[in-house]
Write an enzyme that holds these catalytic residues in place. Structure first.
Site, PDB file in Angstrom:
ATOM      1  N   HIS A 189       3.198  -3.444  20.754  1.00 21.49           N
ATOM      2  CA  HIS A 189       2.171  -3.712  21.776  1.00 21.49           C
ATOM      3  C   HIS A 189       1.458  -5.043  21.528  1.00 21.49           C
ATOM      4  O   HIS A 189       0.222  -5.107  21.496  1.00 21.49           O
ATOM      5  CB  HIS A 189       1.144  -2.565  21.837  1.00 21.49           C
ATOM      6  N   ARG A 226       3.334  -0.220  30.283  1.00 26.83           N
ATOM      7  CA  ARG A 226       2.693   0.922  29.631  1.00 26.83           C
ATOM      8  C   ARG A 226       3.738   1.976  29.284  1.00 26.83           C
ATOM      9  O   ARG A 226       4.633   2.267  30.087  1.00 26.83           O
ATOM     10  CB  ARG A 226       1.645   1.557  30.561  1.00 26.83           C
ATOM     11  N   GLU A 262       0.467   5.400  20.491  1.00 25.13           N
ATOM     12  CA  GLU A 262       0.722   4.310  19.551  1.00 25.13           C
ATOM     13  C   GLU A 262      -0.106   4.495  18.290  1.00 25.13           C
ATOM     14  O   GLU A 262      -1.326   4.658  18.403  1.00 25.13           O
ATOM     15  CB  GLU A 262       0.403   2.971  20.231  1.00 25.13           C
TER      16      GLU A 262
END
Ligand code: NAI
Length: 334
Positions: free
Chosen positions: A299, A242, A272
């Site tokens: 991601h 994370r 993000e």
């Protein structure tokens, strides 16, 4: 005439076009209401109030939405992490919450290994430099370059993914040190790594540090500017867990610029897409000082075609068990 179904299951958002796989698993008793937005402000109170269960992918779920979930028997996240879900508010409303722990473990571990091996072998730097070679070719210009069984990897968080990373690292001969206060003593013996109870110890020894713990009140900014400075000079940092674990991009940039950090591989950011930052500009512009030393993926460490199906199937199955049996598997309490 439309027949009223027994249950309504909401899906906030997903990368999928239509929730057909979920519909197959949930069966004929269930009507799916696909909100198709990550914007919580658009979840209408009327639609929330109809739901018997709610599935969440990338959206936030806070108390303003939760107070309208008046008949909801459970909320299920498609993913592993749950920092965007207000679990205390769900608990206060009597609504249990579950995550989806058993999809994509292999993919995240593979992704971390791909970053570790390629950055340790300095593959991206060799690639960047070789583009400019027109006469000389077999130039061994990148030093130091250590053999894998001379290097130490520090694994922070040895849960499902961390363990899968340890298992993948072993055949290469890396020395592996794990830090995970949540694992019982002896875990290291069963899995095969050296345990340390002190993060400092790991940071001081590891040539490569890879993060596999969740983002919570203990771990947020676990590698702040001070933590980053404690990394061994010339080390490599990998974050497929994370972004909140390393929020200070100024510090990360300074250490990459000075060479204290040889390289970094990052799959997740605190926001993000990440907001503008000079480090990201240097990466986007392929600035020579950073070329091949910072690898960023958007991601998608969890993703493979197989993991995506597994994720959707597992999450839908969790909801089906809840509706059919009144039991919520993978339950997470506040
Ligand atoms: P897990 O719950 O099996 O393992 C997490 C481990 O971290 C646990 O063993 C726990 O004891 C440990 N831990 C907790 N606090 C710690 C601390 N302060 N220091 C060191 N260790 C600590 O979770 P799993 O499935 O291994 O996933 C790990 C994380 O990976 C998730 O929380 C999620 O944020 C991230 N993830 C990222 C994905 C991606 O696409 N990039 C996909 C899936 C998960």
């Amino acid at each position: 005439m439309t027949v009223q179904k027994k249950y309504v299951v909401g899906i906030t958002d997903h990368m999928i076009g239509t929730p057909d796989l979920e519909a197959d698993i949930l069966g004929e008793d269930v009507d799916i209401d696909f909100f198709a937005t990550t914007d919580e402000a658009q979840f209408s109170p009327d639609r929330l109030a109809r739901l018997d269960a709610l599935m969440v992918w990338g959206a936030r779920l806070g108390k303003d939405s939760i107070r309208h979930l008046s008949r909801c028997k459970g909320v299920v996240r498609y993913g592993v992490g749950y920092e965007k879900i207000d679990i205390p508010s769900l608990t206060a409303a009597g609504i249990p919450f579950a995550n989806n722990p058993d999809y994509g473990t292999e993919e995240v571990a593979d992704h971390a290994l791909a970053m570790i091996l390629s950055l340790h072998r300095r593959l991206w730097e060799h690639d960047a430099r070789a583009r400019g070679y027109t006469s000389g070719w077999q130039i061994h210009s990148l030093k130091p370059l250590a053999r894998s069984n001379k290097a130490t990897v520090g694994v922070i968080g040895v849960g499902r993914i961390g363990t899968a990373v340890v298992n993948r690292l072993k055949p290469f001969g890396f020395r592996i040190i794990g830090y995970d206060p949540g694992q019982p003593r002896g875990h290291e013996k069963a899995i095969g790594y050296e345990r340390t109870d002190h993060l400092e110890h790991l940071l001081g020894l590891a040539d490569i540090v890879t993060l596999h713990c969740p983002a919570n009140h203990e771990t947020r900014n676990i590698l702040d500017a001070n933590g980053l400075r404690r990394l061994k000079p010339g080390s490599i940092l990998i974050n497929t867990a994370r972004g909140e674990l390393i929020e200070d991009l100024d510090a990360l940039e300074a250490l990459l610029r000075s060479g204290h950090l040889a390289a970094a591989g990052i799959d997740t950011f605190a926001m993000e897409p990440p907001p503008d930052h000079s480090l990201l500009r240097a990466w986007r512009d392929r600035d020579p000082w950073l070329q091949g030393r910072l690898v960023i993926t958007p991601h998608n460490a969890f993703y493979s075609d197989h993991a995506a199906i597994e994720m959707r199937g597992n999450a839908a199955q969790t909801v089906k068990i809840l509706l059919d049996e009144g039991r919520l598997r993978n339950r997470i309490d506040a």
